[in-house]
Write a protein that holds these residues in place. Structure first.
Motif, mmCIF file in Angstrom:
data_model
loop_
_atom_site.group_PDB
_atom_site.id
_atom_site.type_symbol
_atom_site.label_atom_id
_atom_site.label_comp_id
_atom_site.label_asym_id
_atom_site.label_seq_id
_atom_site.Cartn_x
_atom_site.Cartn_y
_atom_site.Cartn_z
ATOM 1 N N VAL A 1 0.841 -1.201 0.000
ATOM 2 C CA VAL A 1 0.000 0.000 0.000
ATOM 3 C C VAL A 1 0.877 1.252 0.000
ATOM 4 N N ALA A 2 1.988 1.235 0.701
ATOM 5 C CA ALA A 2 2.895 2.384 0.732
ATOM 6 C C ALA A 2 3.651 2.526 -0.584
ATOM 7 N N ALA A 3 3.985 1.417 -1.235
ATOM 8 C CA ALA A 3 4.795 1.458 -2.449
ATOM 9 C C ALA A 3 4.022 1.942 -3.668
ATOM 10 N N VAL A 4 2.726 1.689 -3.732
ATOM 11 C CA VAL A 4 1.954 2.051 -4.924
ATOM 12 C C VAL A 4 2.043 3.549 -5.219
ATOM 13 N N PRO A 5 1.768 4.429 -4.228
ATOM 14 C CA PRO A 5 1.926 5.855 -4.527
ATOM 15 C C PRO A 5 3.350 6.357 -4.294
ATOM 16 N N GLY A 6 4.266 5.488 -3.837
ATOM 17 C CA GLY A 6 5.641 5.881 -3.590
ATOM 18 C C GLY A 6 5.850 6.586 -2.260
ATOM 19 N N VAL A 7 5.014 6.297 -1.281
ATOM 20 C CA VAL A 7 5.108 6.911 0.046
ATOM 21 C C VAL A 7 6.000 6.040 0.924
ATOM 22 N N PRO A 8 6.954 6.641 1.665
ATOM 23 C CA PRO A 8 7.723 5.831 2.612
ATOM 24 C C PRO A 8 6.789 5.202 3.648
ATOM 25 N N GLN A 9 7.111 3.995 4.067
ATOM 26 C CA GLN A 9 6.243 3.280 5.009
ATOM 27 C C GLN A 9 5.998 4.060 6.290
ATOM 28 N N ARG A 10 6.999 4.771 6.774
ATOM 29 C CA ARG A 10 6.835 5.497 8.031
ATOM 30 C C ARG A 10 5.837 6.646 7.901
ATOM 31 N N LEU A 11 5.573 7.108 6.679
ATOM 32 C CA LEU A 11 4.610 8.187 6.460
ATOM 33 C C LEU A 11 3.228 7.669 6.068
ATOM 34 N N LEU A 12 3.104 6.372 5.912
ATOM 35 C CA LEU A 12 1.842 5.778 5.474
ATOM 36 C C LEU A 12 0.689 6.134 6.406
ATOM 37 N N LEU A 13 0.916 6.094 7.713
ATOM 38 C CA LEU A 13 -0.159 6.349 8.676
ATOM 39 C C LEU A 13 -0.670 7.779 8.633
ATOM 40 N N ARG A 14 0.098 8.691 8.064
ATOM 41 C CA ARG A 14 -0.363 10.078 7.939
ATOM 42 C C ARG A 14 -1.398 10.245 6.835
ATOM 43 N N SER A 15 -1.416 9.324 5.881
ATOM 44 C CA SER A 15 -2.309 9.494 4.747
ATOM 45 C C SER A 15 -3.396 8.436 4.617
ATOM 46 N N VAL A 16 -3.189 7.253 5.196
ATOM 47 C CA VAL A 16 -4.183 6.194 5.019
ATOM 48 C C VAL A 16 -4.153 5.240 6.215
ATOM 49 N N ARG A 17 -5.317 4.714 6.544
ATOM 50 C CA ARG A 17 -5.423 3.668 7.564
ATOM 51 C C ARG A 17 -5.803 2.375 6.846
ATOM 52 N N VAL A 18 -4.990 1.363 7.046
ATOM 53 C CA VAL A 18 -5.245 0.054 6.448
ATOM 54 C C VAL A 18 -5.967 -0.794 7.483
ATOM 55 N N SER A 19 -7.184 -1.214 7.152
ATOM 56 C CA SER A 19 -7.949 -2.094 8.031
ATOM 57 C C SER A 19 -8.205 -3.396 7.288
ATOM 58 N N TYR A 20 -8.292 -4.462 8.015
ATOM 59 C CA TYR A 20 -8.574 -5.743 7.375
ATOM 60 C C TYR A 20 -9.298 -6.652 8.342
ATOM 61 N N ALA A 21 -10.014 -7.586 7.782
ATOM 62 C CA ALA A 21 -10.654 -8.643 8.549
ATOM 63 C C ALA A 21 -10.308 -9.943 7.839
ATOM 64 N N LYS A 22 -9.959 -10.937 8.608
ATOM 65 C CA LYS A 22 -9.630 -12.219 7.993
ATOM 66 C C LYS A 22 -10.386 -13.335 8.691
ATOM 67 N N VAL A 23 -10.642 -14.361 7.924
ATOM 68 C CA VAL A 23 -11.341 -15.532 8.434
ATOM 69 C C VAL A 23 -10.537 -16.756 8.008
ATOM 70 N N ALA A 24 -10.325 -17.642 8.932
ATOM 71 C CA ALA A 24 -9.645 -18.896 8.627
ATOM 72 C C ALA A 24 -10.668 -20.028 8.732
ATOM 73 N N ALA A 25 -10.652 -20.893 7.761
ATOM 74 C CA ALA A 25 -11.575 -22.031 7.763
ATOM 75 C C ALA A 25 -10.831 -23.262 7.263
ATOM 76 N N TYR A 26 -11.208 -24.399 7.785
ATOM 77 C CA TYR A 26 -10.615 -25.649 7.312
ATOM 78 C C TYR A 26 -11.290 -26.076 6.021
ATOM 79 N N GLN A 27 -10.484 -26.436 5.038
ATOM 80 C CA GLN A 27 -11.012 -26.982 3.799
ATOM 81 C C GLN A 27 -11.340 -28.454 4.000
ATOM 82 N N GLN A 28 -11.990 -29.036 3.012
ATOM 83 C CA GLN A 28 -12.416 -30.425 3.112
ATOM 84 C C GLN A 28 -11.236 -31.372 3.318
ATOM 85 N N HIS A 29 -10.080 -31.056 2.736
ATOM 86 C CA HIS A 29 -8.919 -31.940 2.872
ATOM 87 C C HIS A 29 -8.050 -31.575 4.081
#
Length: 79
Positions: free
Chosen positions: A22-50
């Motif tokens: 996310v920081a690399a796409v616009p060329g923003v240093p990672q340490r400045l990423l939080l000044r311009s965008v908040r990255v939120s995510y939700a993940k779910v883990a599930a067992y597959q049939q195998h």
């Protein structure tokens, strides 16, 4: 079964690379990423049939203070 054993580390690696990407796409240093965008995510883990764990993730990018703020470059185009 090695996949299941290493699933927590793989998940942490995903989050690290997500923020880097996310920081690399616009060329923003990672340490400045939080000044311009908040990255939120939700993940779910599930067992597959195998028996392996399968992850699904939803990723959201908001303004720096959350969903009610705009990106510093200006207002949202739909507002």
């Amino acid at each position: 079964m090695l996949w299941n054993t290493h699933a927590p580390a793989l998940s942490a690696c995903f989050v690290l690379h997500l923020r880097r990407t996310v920081a690399a796409v616009p060329g923003v240093p990672q340490r400045l990423l939080l000044r311009s965008v908040r990255v939120s995510y939700a993940k779910v883990a599930a067992y597959q049939q195998h028996g392996l764990i399968h992850f699904r993730a939803t990723i959201r990018l908001d303004g720096p203070a959350g969903s009610y703020t705009h990106h510093p470059s200006g207002p949202h185009p739909n507002s």
